[in-house]
Design a protein around this motif. Structure first.
Motif, PDB file in Angstrom:
ATOM      1  N   THR A 198      54.716  29.752  33.811  1.00  0.00           N
ATOM      2  CA  THR A 198      55.451  28.553  33.400  1.00  0.00           C
ATOM      3  C   THR A 198      54.753  27.281  33.875  1.00  0.00           C
ATOM      4  O   THR A 198      54.948  26.216  33.296  1.00  0.00           O
ATOM      5  CB  THR A 198      56.896  28.588  33.943  1.00  0.00           C
ATOM      6  OG1 THR A 198      56.826  28.900  35.341  1.00  0.00           O
ATOM      7  CG2 THR A 198      57.717  29.651  33.238  1.00  0.00           C
ATOM      8  N   ASP A 199      53.886  27.411  34.921  1.00  0.00           N
ATOM      9  CA  ASP A 199      53.140  26.217  35.334  1.00  0.00           C
ATOM     10  C   ASP A 199      51.744  26.176  34.713  1.00  0.00           C
ATOM     11  O   ASP A 199      50.851  25.481  35.204  1.00  0.00           O
ATOM     12  CB  ASP A 199      53.093  26.093  36.864  1.00  0.00           C
ATOM     13  CG  ASP A 199      52.442  27.293  37.524  1.00  0.00           C
ATOM     14  OD1 ASP A 199      52.128  28.283  36.809  1.00  0.00           O
ATOM     15  OD2 ASP A 199      52.236  27.267  38.750  1.00  0.00           O
ATOM     16  N   GLY A 200      51.564  26.936  33.629  1.00  0.00           N
ATOM     17  CA  GLY A 200      50.378  26.738  32.799  1.00  0.00           C
ATOM     18  C   GLY A 200      49.100  27.439  33.234  1.00  0.00           C
ATOM     19  O   GLY A 200      48.018  27.096  32.761  1.00  0.00           O
ATOM     20  N   ARG A 201      49.214  28.468  34.114  1.00  0.00           N
ATOM     21  CA  ARG A 201      47.993  29.209  34.490  1.00  0.00           C
ATOM     22  C   ARG A 201      47.930  30.521  33.718  1.00  0.00           C
ATOM     23  O   ARG A 201      48.957  31.027  33.257  1.00  0.00           O
ATOM     24  CB  ARG A 201      48.023  29.531  35.990  1.00  0.00           C
ATOM     25  CG  ARG A 201      47.944  28.313  36.891  1.00  0.00           C
ATOM     26  CD  ARG A 201      48.134  28.701  38.354  1.00  0.00           C
ATOM     27  NE  ARG A 201      49.445  29.322  38.591  1.00  0.00           N
ATOM     28  CZ  ARG A 201      49.625  30.501  39.166  1.00  0.00           C
ATOM     29  NH1 ARG A 201      48.599  31.208  39.583  1.00  0.00           N
ATOM     30  NH2 ARG A 201      50.848  31.003  39.327  1.00  0.00           N
ATOM     31  N   LEU A 202      46.707  31.049  33.572  1.00  0.00           N
ATOM     32  CA  LEU A 202      46.554  32.385  32.990  1.00  0.00           C
ATOM     33  C   LEU A 202      46.213  33.348  34.120  1.00  0.00           C
ATOM     34  O   LEU A 202      45.288  33.110  34.884  1.00  0.00           O
ATOM     35  CB  LEU A 202      45.420  32.412  31.964  1.00  0.00           C
ATOM     36  CG  LEU A 202      45.687  31.762  30.606  1.00  0.00           C
ATOM     37  CD1 LEU A 202      44.525  32.036  29.658  1.00  0.00           C
ATOM     38  CD2 LEU A 202      46.984  32.294  30.008  1.00  0.00           C
ATOM     39  N   VAL A 203      46.967  34.439  34.210  1.00  0.00           N
ATOM     40  CA  VAL A 203      46.784  35.391  35.306  1.00  0.00           C
ATOM     41  C   VAL A 203      46.746  36.811  34.744  1.00  0.00           C
ATOM     42  O   VAL A 203      47.566  37.169  33.892  1.00  0.00           O
ATOM     43  CB  VAL A 203      47.960  35.284  36.319  1.00  0.00           C
ATOM     44  CG1 VAL A 203      47.751  36.230  37.481  1.00  0.00           C
ATOM     45  CG2 VAL A 203      48.110  33.857  36.817  1.00  0.00           C
ATOM     46  N   ALA A 204      45.815  37.605  35.244  1.00  0.00           N
ATOM     47  CA  ALA A 204      45.742  39.015  34.842  1.00  0.00           C
ATOM     48  C   ALA A 204      46.824  39.775  35.602  1.00  0.00           C
ATOM     49  O   ALA A 204      46.648  40.127  36.763  1.00  0.00           O
ATOM     50  CB  ALA A 204      44.367  39.594  35.154  1.00  0.00           C
ATOM     51  N   ALA A 205      47.959  40.042  34.946  1.00  0.00           N
ATOM     52  CA  ALA A 205      49.089  40.670  35.631  1.00  0.00           C
ATOM     53  C   ALA A 205      48.927  42.183  35.728  1.00  0.00           C
ATOM     54  O   ALA A 205      49.563  42.828  36.540  1.00  0.00           O
ATOM     55  CB  ALA A 205      50.391  40.324  34.922  1.00  0.00           C
ATOM     56  N   ASP A 206      48.077  42.734  34.887  1.00  0.00           N
ATOM     57  CA  ASP A 206      47.794  44.169  34.973  1.00  0.00           C
ATOM     58  C   ASP A 206      46.304  44.326  34.661  1.00  0.00           C
ATOM     59  O   ASP A 206      45.713  43.459  33.998  1.00  0.00           O
ATOM     60  CB  ASP A 206      48.640  44.949  33.955  1.00  0.00           C
ATOM     61  CG  ASP A 206      48.511  46.468  34.145  1.00  0.00           C
ATOM     62  OD1 ASP A 206      47.985  46.898  35.190  1.00  0.00           O
ATOM     63  OD2 ASP A 206      48.940  47.211  33.234  1.00  0.00           O
ATOM     64  N   ALA A 207      45.705  45.393  35.152  1.00  0.00           N
ATOM     65  CA  ALA A 207      44.287  45.613  34.893  1.00  0.00           C
ATOM     66  C   ALA A 207      44.012  47.095  34.748  1.00  0.00           C
ATOM     67  O   ALA A 207      44.329  47.886  35.638  1.00  0.00           O
ATOM     68  CB  ALA A 207      43.439  45.055  36.037  1.00  0.00           C
ATOM     69  N   LYS A 208      43.468  47.463  33.604  1.00  0.00           N
ATOM     70  CA  LYS A 208      42.956  48.820  33.443  1.00  0.00           C
ATOM     71  C   LYS A 208      41.438  48.692  33.400  1.00  0.00           C
ATOM     72  O   LYS A 208      40.891  48.030  32.508  1.00  0.00           O
ATOM     73  CB  LYS A 208      43.485  49.435  32.157  1.00  0.00           C
ATOM     74  CG  LYS A 208      42.935  50.827  31.889  1.00  0.00           C
ATOM     75  CD  LYS A 208      43.625  51.460  30.698  1.00  0.00           C
ATOM     76  CE  LYS A 208      42.993  52.809  30.372  1.00  0.00           C
ATOM     77  NZ  LYS A 208      43.615  53.413  29.182  1.00  0.00           N
ATOM     78  N   VAL A 209      40.779  49.307  34.369  1.00  0.00           N
ATOM     79  CA  VAL A 209      39.329  49.145  34.505  1.00  0.00           C
ATOM     80  C   VAL A 209      38.660  50.511  34.530  1.00  0.00           C
ATOM     81  O   VAL A 209      39.052  51.383  35.310  1.00  0.00           O
ATOM     82  CB  VAL A 209      38.971  48.371  35.797  1.00  0.00           C
ATOM     83  CG1 VAL A 209      37.465  48.333  36.014  1.00  0.00           C
ATOM     84  CG2 VAL A 209      39.547  46.956  35.746  1.00  0.00           C
ATOM     85  N   ILE A 210      37.699  50.707  33.656  1.00  0.00           N
ATOM     86  CA  ILE A 210      36.871  51.914  33.702  1.00  0.00           C
ATOM     87  C   ILE A 210      35.431  51.458  33.872  1.00  0.00           C
ATOM     88  O   ILE A 210      34.945  50.624  33.097  1.00  0.00           O
ATOM     89  CB  ILE A 210      37.018  52.763  32.425  1.00  0.00           C
ATOM     90  CG1 ILE A 210      38.475  53.182  32.229  1.00  0.00           C
ATOM     91  CG2 ILE A 210      36.120  53.998  32.496  1.00  0.00           C
ATOM     92  CD1 ILE A 210      38.738  53.978  30.951  1.00  0.00           C
ATOM     93  N   LEU A 211      34.777  51.975  34.901  1.00  0.00           N
ATOM     94  CA  LEU A 211      33.391  51.597  35.147  1.00  0.00           C
ATOM     95  C   LEU A 211      32.462  52.730  34.715  1.00  0.00           C
ATOM     96  O   LEU A 211      32.859  53.891  34.673  1.00  0.00           O
ATOM     97  CB  LEU A 211      33.168  51.298  36.631  1.00  0.00           C
ATOM     98  CG  LEU A 211      34.005  50.167  37.222  1.00  0.00           C
ATOM     99  CD1 LEU A 211      33.644  49.967  38.688  1.00  0.00           C
ATOM    100  CD2 LEU A 211      33.805  48.869  36.444  1.00  0.00           C
ATOM    101  N   ASP A 212      31.233  52.364  34.431  1.00  0.00           N
ATOM    102  CA  ASP A 212      30.215  53.333  34.044  1.00  0.00           C
ATOM    103  C   ASP A 212      29.522  53.817  35.315  1.00  0.00           C
ATOM    104  O   ASP A 212      28.777  53.061  35.938  1.00  0.00           O
ATOM    105  CB  ASP A 212      29.220  52.634  33.110  1.00  0.00           C
ATOM    106  CG  ASP A 212      28.162  53.591  32.606  1.00  0.00           C
ATOM    107  OD1 ASP A 212      28.033  54.698  33.175  1.00  0.00           O
ATOM    108  OD2 ASP A 212      27.459  53.222  31.653  1.00  0.00           O
ATOM    109  N   ASP A 213      29.776  55.072  35.706  1.00  0.00           N
ATOM    110  CA  ASP A 213      29.243  55.488  37.012  1.00  0.00           C
ATOM    111  C   ASP A 213      27.726  55.730  36.991  1.00  0.00           C
ATOM    112  O   ASP A 213      27.125  55.907  38.042  1.00  0.00           O
ATOM    113  CB  ASP A 213      30.025  56.648  37.634  1.00  0.00           C
ATOM    114  CG  ASP A 213      30.070  57.865  36.744  1.00  0.00           C
ATOM    115  OD1 ASP A 213      29.403  57.856  35.701  1.00  0.00           O
ATOM    116  OD2 ASP A 213      30.784  58.817  37.105  1.00  0.00           O
ATOM    117  N   ASP A 214      27.112  55.677  35.820  1.00  0.00           N
ATOM    118  CA  ASP A 214      25.646  55.684  35.797  1.00  0.00           C
ATOM    119  C   ASP A 214      25.083  54.402  36.411  1.00  0.00           C
ATOM    120  O   ASP A 214      23.887  54.322  36.686  1.00  0.00           O
ATOM    121  CB  ASP A 214      25.126  55.826  34.367  1.00  0.00           C
ATOM    122  CG  ASP A 214      25.174  57.273  33.900  1.00  0.00           C
ATOM    123  OD1 ASP A 214      25.166  58.175  34.772  1.00  0.00           O
ATOM    124  OD2 ASP A 214      25.216  57.495  32.684  1.00  0.00           O
TER     125      ASP A 214
END
Ligand code: GDP
Ligand code: MN
Length: 385
Positions: A198-214
């Motif tokens: 409501t105060d105008g910021r963008l926030v990542a409220a959830d994160a699904k992250v898959i990294l490449d283990d190579d």
């Protein structure tokens, strides 16, 4: 590929300049209420699981006080979802949500490029939105040589249904997310919901992250974190000795120098009616020490696994010389007499020297891969009688 827990993903996103809520991980109710106190009491308590759909399953819940955070954490820590037991919760500051949006970047293997998906309507119903109104989801393939340009990101935001300042701030978020995606060697970064507060910021409220283990060699986060838990003791030893070793279920233990060679041996063992007990590739230029360590590993397999009835060795000498490959075998056999017979074939540079060395310790040497494999398979399948 390695999927991260939400709190791990958010840590990496934050390190790469993406705004995430303040939060702390807790593994019991006391820790959760202490975390809530530190965050100003109004929090959300989120199960940490490697599956989605927590919101709908009641595993993301708001708490108004530290005491409530503790009791909700207790309930969530007792729950499971899709067979996964909750071990930890993430306690986060409660966001004042004006709008929930969706942004993701993944590797599109077919297109051979990163694919951005964006939608102005994010949250737990995103799948439903995508199904009912696919046009609400903007899609953009990134040209990896040019990167994501500002005007492209803005176009994605507009196609996703945003206008004016909202489109501009969303496009900036996409640019940051793309640069994080590259720096992290990610396979997938999905932010759902991406919250406008409501105060105008963008926030990542959830994160699904898959990294490449190579990419572990250049990603400190991944180092020592490759899924060692899934390895058998011999496989772990193989990794320590820097040879590619995989346990299998059959009767013929196998060792060769070169992945292609060893794969052919697996097929041939099958062809001759037996089953491979393992995969072991020493690599092309194996030293005498490495050849010794590799055969030692295979002999351990033969000792530990009563199904193993023979050992098949194949050397294709070019970068490795007979003194290395066969020399290592001699060292291993001298230190540890094998429990089962060894059948071998040596091709390539000064093969006859290698053959002679192997014969000197009683190893049966054959002129072709087919004959060696057939003999090893026969020895392994012959009845005990
Ligand atoms: P998921 O269902 O496993 O994807 O978990 P999410 O982290 O996406 O949470 C599900 C939903 O919880 C979100 O879509 C929000 O609508 C809702 N929610 C309500 N308040 C908050 C908050 O302060 N933070 C977060 N992350 N989610 C909240
Ligand atoms: Mn989500």
């Amino acid at each position: 590929m390695m999927r991260l827990y939400e709190f791990e993903g958010k840590l990496l996103l934050a390190q790469n300049g993406i705004p995430v809520p303040r939060g702390e991980v807790a593994s019991n109710p006391e820790e959760a209420s202490i975390a809530a106190a530190a965050l100003g009491d109004a929090v959300v308590v989120k199960a940490q699981l490697l599956v989605g759909g927590r919101g709908k399953a009641g595993l993301v819940r708001p708490a108004a006080t530290r005491a409530e955070a503790g009791s909700i954490a207790a309930q969530i820590l007792d729950a499971s979802l899709s067979g996964q037991k909750v071990q930890r919760v993430l306690v986060e500051e409660r966001l004042q949500i004006a709008r929930e949006m969706y942004a993701s970047i993944s590797v599109d293997r077919l297109a051979g490029s990163p694919l951005i998906l964006a939608c102005a309507e994010g949250g737990v119903e995103i799948e439903e939105v995508a199904r009912a109104r696919p046009e609400a989801v903007a899609r953009h393939h990134v040209d990896v040589l040019k990167g994501l340009r500002a005007h492209e990101a803005l176009q994605v935001a507009k196609t996703a249904g945003l206008a004016g300042d909202d489109a501009v701030s969303f496009s900036r978020f996409l640019m940051q997310l793309y640069s994080a995606f590259c720096r992290m060697d990610a396979y997938l970064l999905e932010v759902n919901p991406l919250v406008a507060t409501t105060d105008g910021r963008l926030v990542a409220a959830d994160a699904k992250v898959i990294l490449d283990d190579d990419a572990a060699f250049r990603q400190p986060f991944l180092q020592g974190r490759r899924d060692d838990a899934a390895l058998t003791p011999l496989e772990r030893e193989g990794r320590e000795k820097k040879v590619s070793y995989v346990d299998l279920e059959g009767e013929v233990a196998i060792m060769g120098n070169g992945a292609g060679l060893v794969l052919s041996l697996l097929d041939l063992v099958r062809h001759y009616g037996a089953r491979p007990a393992n995969f072991l590739d020493t690599g092309g230029g194996a030293s005498r020490t490495k050849a010794r360590d590799a055969l030692t590993l295979v002999m351990k397999k033969a000792e530990q696994d009563p199904r193993v009835r023979s050992i098949l060795l194949a050397f294709s000498l070019s970068i490795s010389l007979p003194e290395d490959a066969a020399g290592g075998v001699l060292d291993a056999v001298a230190a540890r007499p094998p429990r089962v017979p060894i059948f071998a074939v040596v091709h390539g540079t000064r093969a006859e020297v290698g053959e002679e060395m192997l014969r000197s310790v009683g190893i049966k040497v054959f002129p072709s891969i087919q004959e060696a494999t057939r003999a090893a398979a026969l020895a392994a399948t012959r009845s005990n009688a």
